[in-house]
Design a protein around this motif. Structure first.
Motif, PDB file in Angstrom:
ATOM      1  N   LYS A 306      37.264  44.726  54.867  1.00 43.15           N
ATOM      2  CA  LYS A 306      36.271  43.668  54.964  1.00 43.15           C
ATOM      3  C   LYS A 306      35.826  43.266  53.571  1.00 43.15           C
ATOM      4  CE  LYS A 306      34.319  45.109  59.431  1.00 43.15           C
ATOM      5  NZ  LYS A 306      33.085  45.497  60.143  1.00 43.15           N
ATOM      6  N   PRO A 307      35.364  42.064  53.396  1.00 40.84           N
ATOM      7  CA  PRO A 307      35.381  40.914  54.328  1.00 40.84           C
ATOM      8  C   PRO A 307      36.772  40.367  54.532  1.00 40.84           C
ATOM      9  CG  PRO A 307      34.573  40.241  52.192  1.00 40.84           C
ATOM     10  CD  PRO A 307      34.729  41.715  52.128  1.00 40.84           C
ATOM     11  N   SER A 308      37.674  40.695  53.580  1.00 38.65           N
ATOM     12  CA  SER A 308      39.075  40.335  53.739  1.00 38.65           C
ATOM     13  C   SER A 308      39.907  41.484  53.208  1.00 38.65           C
ATOM     14  CB  SER A 308      39.397  39.032  52.984  1.00 38.65           C
ATOM     15  OG  SER A 308      39.146  39.196  51.591  1.00 38.65           O
ATOM     16  N   LEU A 309      41.149  41.508  53.616  1.00 31.48           N
ATOM     17  CA  LEU A 309      42.033  42.598  53.225  1.00 31.48           C
ATOM     18  C   LEU A 309      42.291  42.545  51.726  1.00 31.48           C
ATOM     19  CD1 LEU A 309      43.780  44.964  54.187  1.00 31.48           C
ATOM     20  CD2 LEU A 309      45.668  43.350  54.451  1.00 31.48           C
ATOM     21  N   LYS A 310      42.078  43.672  51.030  1.00 34.23           N
ATOM     22  CA  LYS A 310      42.261  43.729  49.582  1.00 34.23           C
ATOM     23  C   LYS A 310      42.642  45.148  49.183  1.00 34.23           C
ATOM     24  CE  LYS A 310      40.028  42.670  45.173  1.00 34.23           C
ATOM     25  NZ  LYS A 310      38.787  42.176  44.500  1.00 34.23           N
ATOM     26  N   VAL A 311      43.624  45.240  48.299  1.00 36.75           N
ATOM     27  CA  VAL A 311      44.057  46.539  47.780  1.00 36.75           C
ATOM     28  C   VAL A 311      43.213  46.855  46.554  1.00 36.75           C
ATOM     29  CG1 VAL A 311      45.966  47.876  46.834  1.00 36.75           C
ATOM     30  CG2 VAL A 311      46.394  46.189  48.630  1.00 36.75           C
ATOM     31  N   TRP A 312      42.481  47.951  46.600  1.00 39.76           N
ATOM     32  CA  TRP A 312      41.600  48.324  45.492  1.00 39.76           C
ATOM     33  C   TRP A 312      42.279  49.255  44.493  1.00 39.76           C
ATOM     34  CZ3 TRP A 312      37.482  45.656  44.576  1.00 39.76           C
ATOM     35  CH2 TRP A 312      36.802  45.012  45.611  1.00 39.76           C
ATOM     36  N   MET A 313      43.226  50.075  44.940  1.00 41.90           N
ATOM     37  CA  MET A 313      43.789  51.069  44.032  1.00 41.90           C
ATOM     38  C   MET A 313      45.078  51.622  44.601  1.00 41.90           C
ATOM     39  SD  MET A 313      44.259  54.565  43.369  1.00 41.90           S
ATOM     40  CE  MET A 313      43.310  55.248  44.708  1.00 41.90           C
ATOM     41  N   THR A 314      46.049  51.891  43.719  1.00 40.63           N
ATOM     42  CA  THR A 314      47.244  52.661  44.067  1.00 40.63           C
ATOM     43  C   THR A 314      47.393  53.780  43.049  1.00 40.63           C
ATOM     44  OG1 THR A 314      48.690  51.235  42.761  1.00 40.63           O
ATOM     45  CG2 THR A 314      48.408  50.667  45.090  1.00 40.63           C
ATOM     46  N   PHE A 315      47.850  54.919  43.511  1.00 38.80           N
ATOM     47  CA  PHE A 315      47.961  56.094  42.634  1.00 38.80           C
ATOM     48  C   PHE A 315      49.213  56.864  43.033  1.00 38.80           C
ATOM     49  CE2 PHE A 315      47.226  60.352  41.138  1.00 38.80           C
ATOM     50  CZ  PHE A 315      46.565  60.159  39.927  1.00 38.80           C
ATOM     51  N   PRO A 316      50.231  56.956  42.152  1.00 41.76           N
ATOM     52  CA  PRO A 316      51.455  57.706  42.505  1.00 41.76           C
ATOM     53  C   PRO A 316      51.216  59.202  42.415  1.00 41.76           C
ATOM     54  CG  PRO A 316      51.621  56.828  40.287  1.00 41.76           C
ATOM     55  CD  PRO A 316      50.337  56.297  40.849  1.00 41.76           C
ATOM     56  N   TYR A 317      52.001  59.958  43.195  1.00 41.01           N
ATOM     57  CA  TYR A 317      51.872  61.418  43.175  1.00 41.01           C
ATOM     58  C   TYR A 317      52.459  62.022  41.912  1.00 41.01           C
ATOM     59  CZ  TYR A 317      51.112  60.970  48.225  1.00 41.01           C
ATOM     60  OH  TYR A 317      50.620  60.634  49.436  1.00 41.01           O
ATOM     61  N   GLY A 318      53.523  61.455  41.407  1.00 41.59           N
ATOM     62  CA  GLY A 318      54.294  62.151  40.395  1.00 41.59           C
ATOM     63  C   GLY A 318      55.361  63.005  41.061  1.00 41.59           C
ATOM     64  N   LYS A 319      55.837  64.001  40.373  1.00 44.64           N
ATOM     65  CA  LYS A 319      56.861  64.871  40.939  1.00 44.64           C
ATOM     66  C   LYS A 319      56.233  65.829  41.953  1.00 44.64           C
ATOM     67  CE  LYS A 319      59.874  64.802  36.868  1.00 44.64           C
ATOM     68  NZ  LYS A 319      60.591  65.621  35.846  1.00 44.64           N
ATOM     69  N   SER A 320      56.852  65.922  43.124  1.00 48.43           N
ATOM     70  CA  SER A 320      56.350  66.813  44.162  1.00 48.43           C
ATOM     71  C   SER A 320      57.497  67.212  45.063  1.00 48.43           C
ATOM     72  CB  SER A 320      55.226  66.150  44.968  1.00 48.43           C
ATOM     73  OG  SER A 320      55.699  64.976  45.601  1.00 48.43           O
ATOM     74  N   ASP A 321      57.274  68.249  45.834  1.00 48.02           N
ATOM     75  CA  ASP A 321      58.275  68.735  46.778  1.00 48.02           C
ATOM     76  C   ASP A 321      58.408  67.740  47.925  1.00 48.02           C
ATOM     77  OD1 ASP A 321      59.968  70.118  48.373  1.00 48.02           O
ATOM     78  OD2 ASP A 321      58.702  71.874  48.648  1.00 48.02           O
ATOM     79  N   PRO A 322      59.616  67.287  48.270  1.00 48.47           N
ATOM     80  CA  PRO A 322      59.763  66.324  49.384  1.00 48.47           C
ATOM     81  C   PRO A 322      59.243  66.847  50.705  1.00 48.47           C
ATOM     82  CG  PRO A 322      61.778  66.455  48.077  1.00 48.47           C
ATOM     83  CD  PRO A 322      60.891  67.555  47.605  1.00 48.47           C
TER      84      PRO A 322
END
Length: 1363
Positions: A306-322
């Motif tokens: 709300k009030p409209s769809l908006k992406v506030w943040m993206t954060f990659p994991y880095g290297k991790s176990d699948p």
């Protein structure tokens, strides 16, 4: 199915969260359920523990006490609310240990099995075929989904309220895969394994909606979550997509609109978590955006719905176990006095924290916080409160962690619970398993629907029952861990415990409740210490037992300010055991000394003194008494004990504080030290201590301070001073004998320590300002001191000098009121300068000098003073007077005449001539006097004075010739050598390097500074090389001295020839430096050394273009070739060629300009390569010939000439039945081993060295050397050998002897040197024109370098191969 932890709290719900009013929050403990009559504290504490108690859910606010600060409203609970048992814990702290014990958190988690729900789930599976549990959600009710499509809803009493759905619908929809309850607990969303979603009314169990088209068919519902808006929800399917569900009701018709928020084709999402806010935080500015966190397989996304769809943040994991499972969890926390949501997420072993806040302009910021690392793979992440996290790892071990401190509070093994995993839904087995391999791999450990947190409690969905309920403090008490229980209870009392909520908001009420519980624990601990005491064994064991326990009781009683409990109930229990009583009394001492205990009850004080007295601990008694409140002491008992045991500190304290008597202790101390001083006997160590106590006591009394600590009451300070002065100036002691001297107390103190007693008086006189009576006492005491010390002869000159030094200081003060007859100073001067004997000469001079320095000089006539000082040979006094008159040339004679300071005369002259502050006339007079009296005899004269004599003395004074130099070497300091270097730099610069090489006693840093100051660059380079700074020395020679060849001088110019010669000399110095230093450098350092030198020689050639410069160009090319030939031994040829080709002058394609350089380098390379190959071939042939000769020598058979022994002349086989050892030599002679051993055997380290007896004897007769054996026969050019044979009846056994074993070393030594050196000599004469195989050994000339044993080939290193 089990739930935890012990952090379940009931906090009153306030209408608005105000950080400023947290202390005034409502103090009601419980909010749900409402009660008419609140329970009393006694009923809560006495409520019995029931294993089948009802499961009560608390509706608490999201923000606990720890969310705000350590002293806020909602603090930490002692137990869970449903147990009703209030226990208190205390942080253990030993009073005398330097390091505090680690914090004890006790059993943080409280495990409670919901037996009612578990039993009904089992019954439903049996009776109505409900299936196994698959999903769980908790609000004010608990909903459990099953594998057959049912949803069972239980109330807070674990009673079944609703059974939603049917088995028939379960066949159509599949298992329940996800559940969600809205915030007001009126709606339930159920997601199914085949993709359907249903909504139920929890008030009546009515089905409100069945949603089948919200997402693509053929995928299972992994998550379905309500947001804070009851008309808005989100779902996540096994395709990795996320959809927004909007519920509408128009004219009684219910509908659902679906919108895709994230497509699985862009990355599969496997976890979603909307931000939920409590009622108090609904007005928070963040909540209006309806934040949603999504975790895909590669990154975290935070979006606003709300009030409209908006992406506030993206954060990659880095290297991790699948195979790691992504986790998300929201929580409101307090940071910088602001409440904002924080997102915790992880995948693997690292937990990240993101703080979301909105600034004044309305922009949302996401701030990364400190992350948390664990050594395990996490599969579940849950907040208990704003400080505490519950983390479940893949081994099903539950970790309780405090987020701010990152401290692990507790670890619990949940493997017995047998958690329910959601693997089948992630693999979408109900719809054919059409999921990606990555999502299926993550699903192996997914347990999203088996862990649910609500109101500070976490419910786990399992298939097995675990343990019975435990409360943290009670749990420790049942294990008899009283110390840990007290430590935890004290942390509750102070508000520092972690992972606990639920105590009273009012700190006073909280501390009162916890203190009562701690009192109960202390009494139990005292009883246990008596019961667990070993009844048999040594007394030391019992003492150690109570020493481990009693101080803990004392410490916690004092922390609680309950001395009544300590000296009452606890002491009454411990007094039953004599050992416990003694340990208790002794443990009070450190608390008394630290003034934590200031008053004891009369029985305790009486027992304490008796115990210490019986055990000979009188020092402890004295230390305790001076820290006790005088009102708690039995004065008569204490005084009697002090007199008997000579406890003077305690006696002084009791007399001063208890009776305001400051004189009686002084009289007692004078009785201790007075008699031996009057009789002339030396004082014992104890008497010296008493005398020092007396001086300190007098000093404190006169200064207004109490002894041994504290201050005298202000109204008593003048009275005490008057009493002490009157006491000191008494004419006689009470009951004095007739022979007693006057003023005995002052007499005694002066004899005990004159200087310290006068210092006490000086400190006292400092406080006298305008007090008329005090000034009268001051004059009176001075008069008495003069009368006592001047009129009697039993004081030393040092003591008399101390008195007059004291008087001189007092008279020198600007506000002085003392009067002292000047004749007394004249008498002291006569006494010090004209003694009857010459003893204590130095002491008398120092006393008089100190008297003059403090201002006593104004009391004397300077002429008379100087006359007496010269007569008494007080040259320091003469120096003092001359210095006041600025007669510095006469001070020179004072040093000459003083045998003690004669060696310091040079320092004095140096200071006079070099230090500022003296006039030129004064310096000139001292210099002239010094020159008149200096006699140069040997090197011992100080170079310093020649520095200041303007070169008047010949330099031979400094550097005498070898003929005149004395044989005895003088050890001069480095300063003298450095001064000598400075003089050489001035007058003989050509001799500086020779001296630097010959002497090693100077300091390198100072010598470098001297040579640089005088611009002696060669000497500077030598010192830098000695110092290890090779590059610095190189730069000095290269840049400072300079290699600047001439570029434009006409041919034949003598100036040009001189410059070329100078360049060649400097170049040779630099090349020699590089040669010496390159051995210890690596390749990079060598290049940094040689390449600048090459550049210095090549750069001038760029400027030579005219024909008149041909001669200079030719000379520079020759010098350049010298550099190239020298550096080729240390730098690889490819690197040199590359460096030349990179030069900008040669980068224009004109190969002719560098043809000469490159051809010269190639010729050098070809020559060295040929030389290396030829030498290698020759050495290999030599080695092959040696090995072949060795092989033939050791394998050649031996043939004896005779069949009998050449010593005993008997056949070698003497007996048929016996066995003899024989020795056969290459010369053909044969011997019995025993016969030869008796003649010429030599014992070596490990074997016998044989030699032919006959050949040795014959050669010895012919003049051969005594050590020569028959190693060679005439006409046979081979080495001799021998065989040792054991002859038996039927067979012989052959083996090699020691000489054959050593043949390799003999042959190698025989052919090692001459053949190789001869070949190299031949090679040098033939210049390589003959082949190696045609060379014959020939004697080389004696002058050939190849005959030198130290000859080494200097070959260039192999070329560098770049990868």
């Amino acid at each position: 199915m089990s739930e935890s932890p012990d952090s379940r709290s009931l906090v009153s719900a306030s209408s608005q969260l105000n950080l400023a009013d947290v202390e005034a929050i409502d103090d009601k403990e419980f909010d749900i359920p409402q009660v008419d009559t609140p329970p009393t504290l006694e009923s809560i504490l006495n409520e019995p523990e029931d294993e089948d108690e009802a499961f009560v859910l608390e509706d608490t606010c999201l923000l606990g006490a720890e969310n705000i600060d350590a002293h806020s409203c909602e603090t930490l609970s002692l137990g869970s609310s449903d147990s009703g048992d209030r226990s208190h814990h205390k942080r253990r702290r030993r009073p005398l240990e330097p390091a505090a014990a680690a914090a004890v958190h006790g059993s943080v988690l409280r495990h409670n099995v919901l037996k009612g729900i578990s039993a009904q789930m089992a019954s439903a599976a049996d009776k109505v075929d409900a299936g196994l549990p698959t999903a769980l959600t908790v609000s004010s009710v608990i909903a459990v989904g099953t594998s057959h499509g049912l949803a069972l809803v239980f109330d807070t009493n674990q009673a079944l309220r609703l059974c939603l759905g049917s088995v028939a619908e379960g066949v159509e929809y599949g298992a329940v895969s996800a559940l969600s309850i809205n915030h007001d607990c009126t709606r339930l969303l159920c997601g199914f394994a085949k993709g359907q979603i249903t909504m139920w009314d929890l008030a009546n169990g009515k089905l409100l909606r069945t949603i089948t088209d919200a997402h693509p068919p053929g995928t299972a519902i992994l998550h379905v979550k309500f947001t804070d808006d009851p008309t808005l929800a989100v779902c996540n399917d096994s395709g990795g997509s996320v959809f927004e569900l909007t519920f509408r009701r128009v004219m009684g018709l219910r509908s659902c609109d679906s919108r895709c928020l994230f497509s699985g084709s862009k990355g599969e999402v496997c976890c979603v978590e909307p931000l939920h806010a409590s009622t108090q935080l609904r007005d928070h500015p963040i909540t209006q955006h309806a934040l949603l966190a999504m975790a895909s397989l590669t990154k975290i996304l935070v979006i606003g719905l709300k009030p409209s769809l908006k992406v506030w943040m993206t954060f990659p994991y880095g290297k991790s176990d699948p195979a790691s499972v992504p986790q998300l969890a929201w929580q409101f926390v307090v940071a910088h006095k602001m409440v904002n949501p924080m997102l915790a997420f992880c995948r693997g072993d690292t937990v990240h924290f993101l703080l979301v806040k909105k600034d004044e302009s309305g922009v949302i910021h996401v701030i990364k916080q400190r992350q948390l690392h664990l050594n395990c793979d996490l599969i579940s992440l849950t907040w208990i409160n704003s400080r505490t996290l519950l983390l479940l790892d893949s081994s099903e071990r539950l970790h309780v962690l405090d987020r701010p401190s990152q401290e692990e509070l507790e670890t619990v093994d949940l493997s017995e619970v047998q958690l329910v995993y959601n693997s089948s839904h992630f693999k979408s087995l109900a719809t054919g398993g059409n999921v990606s391999q990555a999502l299926a791999l993550v699903g192996e450990k997914a347990c999203y629907q088996s862990v649910c947190c609500y109101s500070g409690q976490v419910v786990f969905l399992g298939t097995k029952v675990k343990t019975k309920p435990r409360v943290r403090v009670e749990h420790l008490l049942k294990q008899e861990k009283f110390v840990e229980a007290l430590s935890l209870a004290w942390s509750f009392h102070e508000g520092t415990a972690k992972a606990v909520v639920g105590l009273y908001g009012d700190p006073a009420k909280r501390k009162s409740v916890v203190a009562d519980k701690m009192v109960e624990i202390l009494l139990l601990y005292a009883d246990r210490s008596l019961k667990k005491c070993p009844e048999q064994g040594r007394i030391q064991v019992m003492e150690q037992h109570f020493q481990d326990m009693v101080p803990i009781m004392v410490d916690y009683c004092l922390l609680l300010h309950r001395t009544d409990l300590l000296f009452g109930q606890i002491y009454s229990r411990l007094v039953e055991n004599s050992v416990a009583k003694g340990v208790f009394l002794e443990s009070l001492e450190p608390y008394i000394l630290s003034e934590r205990i200031g008053c004891l009850t009369a029985p305790i004080m009486r027992d304490l003194l008796s115990h210490f007295q019986e055990n000979g601990m009188m020092d402890s008694v004295e230390n305790c008494l001076v820290h006790m409140d005088i009102t708690s002491l039995d004065i008569q008992q204490v005084v009697q004990m002090c007199w008997e045991h000579q406890l003077y500190d305690a006696m002084i304290y009791v007399f001063n504080s208890g009776m305001n008597d400051y004189i009686s202790p002084m009289e007692k101390l004078f009785q201790v030290i007075g008699p031996p001083l009057r009789e002339g006997r030396p004082l014992t160590d104890e008497q010296v201590v008493m005398g020092n106590k007396l001086l300190v006591y007098i000093s404190c009394s006169l200064a207004g301070r109490a002894y041994p600590l504290g201050d005298i009451p202000e109204d008593l300070v003048p009275l005490v001073k008057n009493q002490v002065f009157e006491f000191l100036i008494r004419l006689h002691t009470p009951e004095a004998p007739e022979e007693e001297e006057v003023y005995p107390y002052i007499h005694t103190l002066l004899h005990f320590d004159t200087r310290e007693f006068l210092n006490v008086l000086a400190l006292t006189f400092e406080d006298f300002k305008n007090d008329k009576q005090a000034l009268e006492y001051q004059q009176r005491i001075v008069d008495i001191l003069l009368k006592v010390m001047v009129e009697t002869s039993d004081f030393t000159p040092s003591q008399v000098g101390c008195l007059f030094t004291f008087l001189a200081r007092q008279l020198a003060k600007p506000d002085n009121t003392l009067f002292v007859n000047r004749k007394l100073f004249d008498q002291v001067l006569e006494f010090l300068c004209s003694p009857d004997d010459d003893s204590r000469h130095t002491e008398r001079q120092q006393v008089l000098l100190e008297l003059l320095q403090v201002g006593g000089v104004i009391q004397f006539d300077e002429g008379r003073l100087l006359s007496l000082a010269e007569k008494a040979e007080f040259y320091q006094i003469c120096e003092f007077v001359y210095e006041k008159k600025h007669l510095y040339d006469k001070i020179f004679f004072c040093y000459l005449k003083d045998p003690m300071r004669r060696e310091e005369i040079f320092n004095y002259v140096h200071n006079m001539l070099s230090m500022p502050g003296y006039r030129p006339q004064e310096r000139h007079s001292v210099r002239e006097k010094a020159l008149e009296h200096i006699q140069v005899t040997h090197l011992g004269i100080s170079d310093t004075h020649i520095t200041h004599c303007d070169g008047r003395l010949p330099r031979s004074c400094v550097l005498p010739s070898e003929a005149t130099r004395p044989q005895v070497s003088l050890r001069l300091g480095p300063g003298v050598h450095e001064c000598h270097v400075d003089l050489l730099c001035r007058f003989s610069p050509q001799k500086v390097i020779d001296f630097l090489k010959a002497s090693k006693d100077y300091r390198l840093e100072e010598a470098v500074q001297i040579t640089r100051q005088h611009a002696l660059h060669a000497a500077t380079a030598y010192l830098l090389e000695r110092k290890g700074d090779v590059l610095g020395a190189f730069q000095v020679l290269l840049q400072v001295r300079g290699i600047k060849p001439p570029t434009s001088c006409p041919s034949g110019d003598p100036q040009k020839e001189g410059r070329l010669q100078r360049v060649e000399e400097v170049l040779q110095e630099v090349i020699a430096l590089c040669h010496r230093s390159s051995q210890g450098l690596d390749q990079q350092q060598r290049e940094a050394l040689w390449f600048p030198l090459l550049e210095a020689m090549m750069s001038p050639q760029k400027l030579l273009r005219s024909t008149s410069s041909h001669h200079i160009s030719t000379a520079l090319k020759e010098l350049t070739m010298q550099v190239l030939n020298s550096m080729s031994s240390f730098i690889s040829l490819p690197a040199i060629v590359q460096r030349i080709l990179q030069d900008p002058v040669y980068g224009k394609g004109k190969l002719a300009e560098i043809q000469g350089l490159i051809l010269g380098m190639l010729e050098t390379f070809t020559y060295e390569q040929t030389l290396l190959e030829t030498t290698t071939n020759l050495l290999n042939q030599d080695l092959h010939w040696s090995l072949s000769h060795l092989r033939s020598a050791v394998s050649r058979a031996l043939h004896p000439r005779f069949d009998h022994c050449n010593i005993c002349l008997q056949q070698y086989k003497r007996r048929q039945e016996g066995a003899d050892e024989i020795v056969v030599f290459s010369c053909g002679h044969l011997y019995h081993c025993q016969c030869l051993q008796s003649k010429c055997c030599t014992q070596l380290e490990w074997t016998l060295a044989w030699s032919c007896y006959k050949c040795t004897s014959s050669q010895g007769r012919r003049g051969a050397g005594p050590g020569r054996a028959c190693d060679e026969e005439p006409g046979r050019g081979r080495s001799s050998s021998l065989a040792q044979v054991r002859v038996g009846a039927c067979q012989g056994i052959y083996k090699l002897d020691a000489q054959q074993r050593q043949s390799w070393d003999q042959l190698r030594c025989m052919y090692r040197g001459p053949s190789r050196l001869t070949i190299l000599a031949e090679l040098s004469r033939s210049h390589g024109n003959e082949k190696a195989g045609q060379l014959h050994p020939a004697p080389a000339r004696s002058t050939s370098i190849f005959h030198s044993e130290n000859f080494q080939l200097r070959l260039s290193p192999p070329p560098l191969v770049e990868e």
